[in-house]
Design an enzyme around this catalytic site. Structure first.
Site, PDB file in Angstrom:
ATOM      1  CE  LYS A 107      -4.348  -1.855   1.622  1.00 26.73           C
ATOM      2  NZ  LYS A 107      -4.001  -3.265   1.949  1.00 26.73           N
TER       3      LYS A 107
HETATM    4  C1  LIG Z   1      -4.707  -4.255   1.495  1.00 26.84           C
HETATM    5  C2  LIG Z   1      -3.990  -5.540   1.446  1.00 26.84           C
HETATM    6  C3  LIG Z   1      -4.410  -6.573   0.600  1.00 26.84           C
HETATM    7  C4  LIG Z   1      -5.657  -6.455  -0.252  1.00 26.84           C
HETATM    8  O1  LIG Z   1      -5.516  -5.511  -1.279  1.00 26.84           O
HETATM    9  P1  LIG Z   1      -6.813  -4.921  -2.017  1.00 26.84           P
HETATM   10  O2  LIG Z   1      -6.293  -3.951  -2.984  1.00 26.84           O
HETATM   11  O3  LIG Z   1      -7.668  -4.310  -0.955  1.00 26.84           O
HETATM   12  O4  LIG Z   1      -7.492  -6.082  -2.644  1.00 26.84           O
HETATM   13  C5  LIG Z   1      -3.656  -7.730   0.551  1.00 26.84           C
HETATM   14  N1  LIG Z   1      -2.565  -7.877   1.315  1.00 26.84           N
HETATM   15  C6  LIG Z   1      -2.128  -6.930   2.144  1.00 26.84           C
HETATM   16  C7  LIG Z   1      -0.932  -7.178   2.986  1.00 26.84           C
HETATM   17  C8  LIG Z   1      -2.816  -5.721   2.233  1.00 26.84           C
HETATM   18  O5  LIG Z   1      -2.379  -4.780   3.059  1.00 26.84           O
END
Ligand SMILES: *Cc1c(COP(=O)(O)O)cnc(C)c1O
Length: 433
Positions: A107
């Site tokens: 993220k």
């Molecule tokens: C947010 C997150 C996801 C999921 O991603 P999306 O874009 O919401 O589908 C998967 N793994 C981790 C570690 C995350 O922080």
């Protein structure tokens, strides 16, 4: 480039408005008026370009002249100031490591780009920018670290009590005064609902300059397309050009970005959507109704989402056709037990430790390979560093997890959080106080 609402193809806004509004007034989601097409020459020569060159070209295709190119280049370079390597596990599987940024989760890509784009546009006005974000764990840290030190901004991060790991909580609660960590007595959907209510509160929006930092913001999706191209570039150099991505999914922003990359011209053969038992999408692709449910707690807690907010963008990309979606995406769900077994078997076979989200993607990659007897290169996206989830590992594997120095340093800082019920009037008063 203009952006339209998935609820109304005639409602267009500028990039700046799409970034600050996050959600259109009609409660759809913003999409680019057209998916930019990258030229053949660029695609054919991906393996000769650096990550920065690739990322800048893509960003410019979306942003066009809404941000001058020297500023955009700086924003892109600051966004991807860490590596994103493809690791060959030598057992037929590959892992794209997206966790080398400051919050140790993928993220960081979205949050760093978004915060810098907002800061660039905010310089033009002088009202304090109030950023609201609900997190199931990783968004919050990435956003907090993305906005740290950005002037004229105040960030409120809502996280569910007892449902984030200790490293995640440290990342949320050890920041400067402009980052406020709010622990909600509820689950992620409660957090997300409070944020949604705030955005729908007309009176509140007159008093505060609110904006959202969730994965619904279009400026989070754009930088997430970068690493699909970059992974492809690395694989092409290694002579592998038939590529499938397995994406561990919660709100489905990451998968949406992959599909957009494909529409831009990246020759991805197929996508695999991997979920834990929060499985509304696998059920839908199996023929059931799209049936959002309350989120269930699992080991891969950043994927504990009962009503994936980006699904309407995916639907939009395929003109609403479930048949077309199912041609492009295979979806599988896995239990916590399977996740733990996968962590153990990857460790045994390759000496590699993956976080529970990565393990779910790895499992889905294996499942797809077995189902279609494919010898294409399947890359599981690794979305977080394993040290963020210490409780998941057996003692033997846990001992091998190396915690990066940056996390060790957080333990020395003092932590602050505000505790709150999942109740809108209380949250509203807090924002106004
Ligand atoms: C947010 C997150 C996801 C999921 O991603 P999306 O874009 O919401 O589908 C998967 N793994 C981790 C570690 C995350 O922080």
């Amino acid at each position: 480039m203009k952006f339209y609402s998935t609820n109304n193809p005639l409602y267009f806004v500028s990039f700046r408005e799409a970034v600050f509004q996050s959600l259109p007034v009609d409660k759809g989601l913003y999409m680019p008026e057209q998916i930019p097409q990258l030229d053949r020459h660029f695609i054919d020569n991906l393996d000769t370009l650096s990550f920065e060159e690739i990322a800048f070209e893509i960003a410019q295709a979306f942003v066009e002249d809404d941000i001058p190119s020297h500023e955009l280049r700086r924003i892109v370079e600051e966004t991807i100031a860490f590596p994103a390597p493809v690791v060959d596990l030598k057992d037929g599987s590959h892992i794209l490591e997206l966790f080398h940024g400051p919050s140790l989760a993928f993220k960081d890509f979205g949050a760093r780009f978004m915060s810098r784009v907002m800061a660039y546009f905010a310089e033009e006005g002088d009202r304090l920018l109030d950023v609201l974000v609900a997190t199931s764990g990783d968004t919050g840290g990435a956003v907090a670290l993305g906005f740290a030190g950005v002037p004229n901004t105040r960030v409120s991060i809502l996280f569910p009590k007892g449902k984030v790991s200790s490293v995640q909580e440290l990342q949320l609660c050890t920041n400067d005064a402009n980052i406020r960590a709010i622990e909600i007595d509820g689950n992620f959907d409660d957090c997300q609902n409070l944020v949604k209510q705030a955005f729908n509160d007309v009176d509140l929006n007159h008093q505060l300059n609110l904006t959202s930092a969730n994965s619904i913001n279009i400026s989070r999706l754009i930088p997430q397309t970068f690493y699909y191209f970059w992974a492809f570039s690395q694989l092409k150099k290694a002579g592998k050009e038939r590529v499938i991505f397995s994406v561990p999914s919660g709100n489905f922003g990451n998968l949406t970005a992959g599909l957009i990359a494909q529409r831009m011209g990246l020759p991805v053969k197929h996508f695999v959507a991997a979920t834990n038992t929060n499985d509304v999408v696998p059920r839908y692709l199996d023929g059931e109704d799209f049936q959002p449910l309350p989120a269930k707690a699992t080991l891969s807690n950043a994927m504990d989402v009962g009503n994936p907010s980006n699904w309407s963008r995916i639907t939009e990309l395929f003109g609403g056709s479930r048949i077309e979606i199912a041609k492009a995406i295979s979806a599988y769900r896995f239990s916590d037990k399977e996740t733990q077994e996968a962590i153990a078997s990857v460790y045994q076979q390759s000496g590699y430790i993956c976080c529970p989200h990565t393990a779910v993607a790895w499992l889905a990659a294996q499942r797809y390979r077995d189902a279609v007897a494919s010898d294409d290169t399947i890359v599981a996206l690794s979305t977080a560093h394993p040290c963020k989830f210490p409780d998941v590992f057996s003692e033997r594997i846990g001992k091998e997890v190396v915690t990066p120095n940056a996390v060790q340093a957080l333990k020395m800082k003092s932590a602050r959080k505000i505790e709150m019920d999942a109740d809108y009037p209380g949250f509203r008063d807090f924002l106004l106080s």
